[in-house]
Write an enzyme that holds these catalytic residues in place. Structure first.
Site, PDB file in Angstrom:
ATOM      1  N   LYS A  97       0.911  -1.039   0.027  1.00 12.85           N
ATOM      2  CA  LYS A  97      -0.059   0.035  -0.038  1.00 12.85           C
ATOM      3  C   LYS A  97       0.838   1.178   0.142  1.00 12.85           C
ATOM      4  CE  LYS A  97      -2.374   3.572   1.926  1.00 12.85           C
ATOM      5  NZ  LYS A  97      -2.024   4.432   1.062  1.00 12.85           N
ATOM      6  N   GLY A 104       6.347   5.687   7.947  1.00 10.34           N
ATOM      7  CA  GLY A 104       5.682   7.038   7.892  1.00 10.34           C
ATOM      8  C   GLY A 104       5.765   7.787   9.301  1.00 10.34           C
ATOM      9  N   SER A 105       4.416   8.247   9.461  1.00  7.53           N
ATOM     10  CA  SER A 105       4.415   9.379  10.765  1.00  7.53           C
ATOM     11  C   SER A 105       4.156   8.435  12.053  1.00  7.53           C
ATOM     12  CB  SER A 105       3.425  10.252  10.477  1.00  7.53           C
ATOM     13  OG  SER A 105       2.156   9.575  10.366  1.00  7.53           O
ATOM     14  N   ASN A 106       4.451   9.232  12.974  1.00  4.43           N
ATOM     15  CA  ASN A 106       4.207   8.464  14.436  1.00  4.43           C
ATOM     16  C   ASN A 106       2.867   8.543  14.849  1.00  4.43           C
ATOM     17  OD1 ASN A 106       6.850   9.568  14.600  1.00  4.43           O
ATOM     18  ND2 ASN A 106       7.011   9.028  16.585  1.00  4.43           N
ATOM     19  N   VAL A 131       0.329   7.596  12.740  1.00  4.52           N
ATOM     20  CA  VAL A 131      -0.268   6.383  12.142  1.00  4.52           C
ATOM     21  C   VAL A 131       0.412   5.282  12.679  1.00  4.52           C
ATOM     22  CG1 VAL A 131      -0.586   5.190   9.944  1.00  4.52           C
ATOM     23  CG2 VAL A 131      -0.880   7.931   9.955  1.00  4.52           C
ATOM     24  N   GLY A 132       1.682   5.423  12.819  1.00  5.32           N
ATOM     25  CA  GLY A 132       2.273   4.212  13.501  1.00  5.32           C
ATOM     26  C   GLY A 132       2.158   3.685  14.763  1.00  5.32           C
ATOM     27  N   GLU A 166       8.436   2.390  11.474  1.00  2.00           N
ATOM     28  CA  GLU A 166       9.785   3.196  11.358  1.00  2.00           C
ATOM     29  C   GLU A 166       9.117   4.585  10.966  1.00  2.00           C
ATOM     30  OE1 GLU A 166      13.089   3.292  11.660  1.00  2.00           O
ATOM     31  OE2 GLU A 166      13.099   1.124  11.849  1.00  2.00           O
ATOM     32  N   CYS A 219      13.666  11.129   6.185  1.00  2.00           N
ATOM     33  CA  CYS A 219      13.577  10.803   7.671  1.00  2.00           C
ATOM     34  C   CYS A 219      14.836  11.099   8.351  1.00  2.00           C
ATOM     35  CB  CYS A 219      13.042   9.485   7.776  1.00  2.00           C
ATOM     36  SG  CYS A 219      13.897   8.165   6.807  1.00  2.00           S
ATOM     37  N   GLU A 275       9.024  17.546  14.870  1.00  2.00           N
ATOM     38  CA  GLU A 275       9.527  17.336  13.305  1.00  2.00           C
ATOM     39  C   GLU A 275       8.839  18.164  12.471  1.00  2.00           C
ATOM     40  OE1 GLU A 275       8.190  13.551  11.218  1.00  2.00           O
ATOM     41  OE2 GLU A 275      10.367  13.115  10.726  1.00  2.00           O
TER      42      GLU A 275
HETATM   43  P1  NAD Z   1       1.891   9.288   6.801  1.00  2.00           P
HETATM   44  O1  NAD Z   1       2.202   8.300   8.064  1.00  2.00           O
HETATM   45  O2  NAD Z   1       0.949  10.051   6.669  1.00  2.00           O
HETATM   46  O3  NAD Z   1       1.688   8.042   5.560  1.00  2.00           O
HETATM   47  C1  NAD Z   1       2.356   6.825   5.640  1.00  2.00           C
HETATM   48  C2  NAD Z   1       1.662   5.495   4.963  1.00  2.00           C
HETATM   49  O4  NAD Z   1       0.516   5.163   5.903  1.00  2.00           O
HETATM   50  C3  NAD Z   1       1.049   6.078   3.721  1.00  2.00           C
HETATM   51  O5  NAD Z   1       0.715   5.082   2.755  1.00  2.00           O
HETATM   52  C4  NAD Z   1      -0.567   6.465   4.190  1.00  2.00           C
HETATM   53  O6  NAD Z   1      -1.448   6.317   3.267  1.00  2.00           O
HETATM   54  C5  NAD Z   1      -0.603   5.369   5.022  1.00  2.00           C
HETATM   55  N1  NAD Z   1      -1.661   5.671   6.195  1.00  2.00           N
HETATM   56  C6  NAD Z   1      -2.365   6.808   6.635  1.00  2.00           C
HETATM   57  N2  NAD Z   1      -3.232   6.586   7.453  1.00  2.00           N
HETATM   58  C7  NAD Z   1      -3.041   5.300   7.572  1.00  2.00           C
HETATM   59  C8  NAD Z   1      -3.868   4.435   8.653  1.00  2.00           C
HETATM   60  N3  NAD Z   1      -4.796   4.974   9.737  1.00  2.00           N
HETATM   61  N4  NAD Z   1      -3.579   3.145   8.978  1.00  2.00           N
HETATM   62  C9  NAD Z   1      -2.413   2.512   7.806  1.00  2.00           C
HETATM   63  N5  NAD Z   1      -2.002   3.325   7.001  1.00  2.00           N
HETATM   64  C10 NAD Z   1      -2.207   4.568   6.924  1.00  2.00           C
HETATM   65  O7  NAD Z   1       3.505   9.432   6.604  1.00  2.00           O
HETATM   66  P2  NAD Z   1       3.966  10.284   5.298  1.00  2.00           P
HETATM   67  O8  NAD Z   1       3.497  11.802   5.322  1.00  2.00           O
HETATM   68  O9  NAD Z   1       3.660   9.410   4.115  1.00  2.00           O
HETATM   69  O10 NAD Z   1       5.535  10.270   5.540  1.00  2.00           O
HETATM   70  C11 NAD Z   1       6.051  11.232   6.394  1.00  2.00           C
HETATM   71  C12 NAD Z   1       6.568  10.631   7.613  1.00  2.00           C
HETATM   72  O11 NAD Z   1       7.291   9.311   7.458  1.00  2.00           O
HETATM   73  C13 NAD Z   1       7.522  11.519   8.573  1.00  2.00           C
HETATM   74  O12 NAD Z   1       7.340  11.466   9.741  1.00  2.00           O
HETATM   75  C14 NAD Z   1       8.895  10.745   8.227  1.00  2.00           C
HETATM   76  O13 NAD Z   1       9.715  11.145   9.304  1.00  2.00           O
HETATM   77  C15 NAD Z   1       8.524   9.374   8.204  1.00  2.00           C
HETATM   78  N6  NAD Z   1       9.448   8.320   7.710  1.00  2.00           N
HETATM   79  C16 NAD Z   1      10.183   7.783   8.349  1.00  2.00           C
HETATM   80  C17 NAD Z   1      11.212   6.927   7.765  1.00  2.00           C
HETATM   81  C18 NAD Z   1      12.087   6.078   8.904  1.00  2.00           C
HETATM   82  O14 NAD Z   1      12.605   5.174   8.220  1.00  2.00           O
HETATM   83  N7  NAD Z   1      11.876   6.208  10.227  1.00  2.00           N
HETATM   84  C19 NAD Z   1      11.419   7.062   6.374  1.00  2.00           C
HETATM   85  C20 NAD Z   1      10.601   7.795   5.652  1.00  2.00           C
HETATM   86  C21 NAD Z   1       9.526   8.493   6.210  1.00  2.00           C
END
Ligand code: NAD
Length: 489
Positions: free
Chosen positions: A181, A234-236, A238-239, A256, A290, A391
């Site tokens: 996804k 992705g973001s904290n 959502v994580g 991550e 990131c 961030e």
């Molecule tokens: P995001 O959390 O908005 O989205 C990441 C993914 O999660 C996308 O595919 C999104 O569609 C999906 N998503 C959104 N809501 C969801 C839900 N409720 N359930 C499951 N999946 C969902 O993050 P972003 O804006 O795409 O990326 C930026 C963030 O990612 C920053 O915080 C950055 O630090 C982090 N990041 C971390 C690393 C790392 O390795 N630590 C690497 C790259 C980016």
């Protein structure tokens, strides 16, 4: 009189379920963040029902794929790498048009994705286990790796080809079947990998791709019965949501997430190199890595010189459409991200004073069609200021004064995050002191905080990460489990 040119139709990219390209009546589009008049691609918008179908297909394909000999799985990964390489210029340009990073950055990232497929292709013939002597006579003991099962892979937009690659390749080589996804603002590169895997002969159901709303597809993935593990970047926010939901089903998870990465600059550092490293880490890829540096923590003895040289260097950065030669900094990925960056710049103005350079949206010379923000340097930022704590994920650097090495270490570690961290120094003893005390998963010394290699473990500590590391040999620890065998002969 010139004849009107027919506009080429925007390409439509379908989802991929059970070896078939599946279109949906609902669609969404991606736009070029350097020129929002340009629609880059239209995608079928997947639904929870599509995830259910993909999960069922992945479950059905699992026994066949898991029992395919590792070198056979590896051959498909090698072929995938070759296919991506043949389309190198096309995919790199698509990445720049959809995500905004400069073409050289896109090429570097794509090369890394190809290397990742080759690295894990080789793992197919190397897949290690454990073999040690038994403590009993005439007993042979060993442990072999086995796949987890169906794995959901959720990826962000900022490394749109490398992150899907560094999840897909190890997941597949370990014998899992997958549902990918991608982030909705930049799904095209992940789609290209899926296309390459299809062309390389991945059996039906082994690879599935469902694009669409994060909330809907994400929730469906976490709740789909056949899914046994989720790898998320992705973001904290959502994580943390995934962590809570996945725990209910006791899924294996790997998260991550965000960072607030420091670079310490000591008085004994090579000033020119330190400035280059900090400017590179803070602003390249528009600060949207990131592992980007967002805090420069500078020892008092070199502080004024460092600020002056960093501002001077930053002002020279060329901002613009990443397709143009010579451009070093592209746009923010979308309007929301740009507005977040501008909001933090305003907060910075109130708390830390006027930035030393930058600080506004760029609209001159056609840049108004994109989401461009000037690379911005704030000096005399206090560790407690918002721009030193949260961030931002954009081209904003906060420079903080530290009394000495001890003070710099304290400020660097005073964050809930722990992704990457860097130090610029020529003192060997302080390098080692830093290595053992820095609270981050990725450390660099006399290099930018960003820019990692695929053959080593990748990931953070503290609130930046949860679960086993990605990439390198460590990746297999998440995507496989051990089966331990005792034989009396
Ligand atoms: P995001 O959390 O908005 O989205 C990441 C993914 O999660 C996308 O595919 C999104 O569609 C999906 N998503 C959104 N809501 C969801 C839900 N409720 N359930 C499951 N999946 C969902 O993050 P972003 O804006 O795409 O990326 C930026 C963030 O990612 C920053 O915080 C950055 O630090 C982090 N990041 C971390 C690393 C790392 O390795 N630590 C690497 C790259 C980016």
């Amino acid at each position: 009189m010139s004849t009107p040119q027919a506009q080429p139709a925007t390409p439509h990219f379908a989802n991929y379920i059970n070896g078939e390209w599946v279109t949906s009546s609902k669609t969404f589009e991606s736009r070029n963040p350097a020129n929002t008049n340009e629609v880059v691609a239209v995608y079928s918008k997947g639904s929870a029902a599509d995830v259910e179908k993909a999960a069922a297909a992945a479950a059905a394909a699992l026994p066949g794929w898991a029992s395919t000999p590792g070198p056979g799985r590896g051959a498909i990964l090698f072929k995938t790498a070759d296919i991506l390489e043949k389309k190198f210029d096309q995919i790199a340009a698509e990445m720049t048009r959809e995500e905004g990073k400069t073409l050289p950055e896109a090429k570097g990232e794509l090369q890394r994705a190809i290397n990742i497929f080759r690295y894990f292709g080789g793992e197919g013939s190397r897949m290690d286990g454990v073999m040690v002597p038994s403590e009993r006579a005439r007993v042979h003991v060993f442990a072999v790796r086995k796949p987890i099962g169906v794995v959901g892979l959720i990826t962000p937009w900022n490394f749109p080809v490398a992150i899907p690659a560094w999840k897909m390749a190890p997941a597949l080589i370990a014998g899992n079947t997958i549902i990918v996804k991608p982030a909705s603002v930049a799904p095209l590169c992940a789609w290209r990998i899926v296309e390459a895997l299809h062309e390389a002969g991945a059996p039906k159901g082994v690879v599935n791709f469902v694009a669409g709303s994060g909330g809907e597809i994400g929730a469906a993935l976490v709740n789909a019965k056949p899914v046994k593990a989720i790898s998320f970047t992705g973001s904290n926010d959502v994580g943390h949501w995934i962590h809570q939901e996945a725990s209910k089903r006791r899924l294996r998870i790997q998260l991550e997430m965000g960072g607030k990465n420091p670079t310490i600059v000591l008085g004994d550092a090579d000033l020119k190199m330190a400035v280059e490293n900090v400017v590179n880490a803070a602003f390249f890829s528009t600060g949207q890595k990131c592992t980007a540096t967002s805090r420069a923590i500078v020892e008092d003895s070199i502080y004024d010189k460092f600020v002056e040289a960093t501002v001077e260097r930053t002002k020279k950065l060329k901002v613009g459409d990443g397709m143009q030669p010579g451009v070093e900094i592209g746009p923010c990925v979308d309007e929301g991200q740009m507005n977040t960056v501008l909001k933090y710049i305003e907060i910075g103005r109130k708390e830390s004073g006027e930035p030393k350079c930058g600080g506004r949206r760029l609209t001159e010379n056609g840049l108004d069609k994109g989401y461009f923000v000037e690379p911005t340097v704030f000096a005399d930022v206090k560790p407690e200021h918002t721009i030193a704590r949260e961030e931002i994920f954009g081209p904003v650097l906060a420079i903080i004064r530290a009394k000495d090495f001890e003070d710099a270490m304290k400020i660097a570690n005073d964050t809930p995050y722990g992704l990457s961290s860097s130090i610029q120094t020529s003192n060997l003893s302080k390098m080692f002191d830093y290595v053992y005390r820095a609270e981050a998963g990725l450390l660099t010394i006399n290099l930018p905080s960003a820019g990692v290699e695929y053959q080593l473990p990748f990931g953070g500590t503290k609130d930046s990460s949860f679960g086993p590391k990605e990439q390198g040999p460590a990746a297999l620890d998440f995507y496989s489990d051990y089966k331990t065998v005792y034989i009396k002969y």
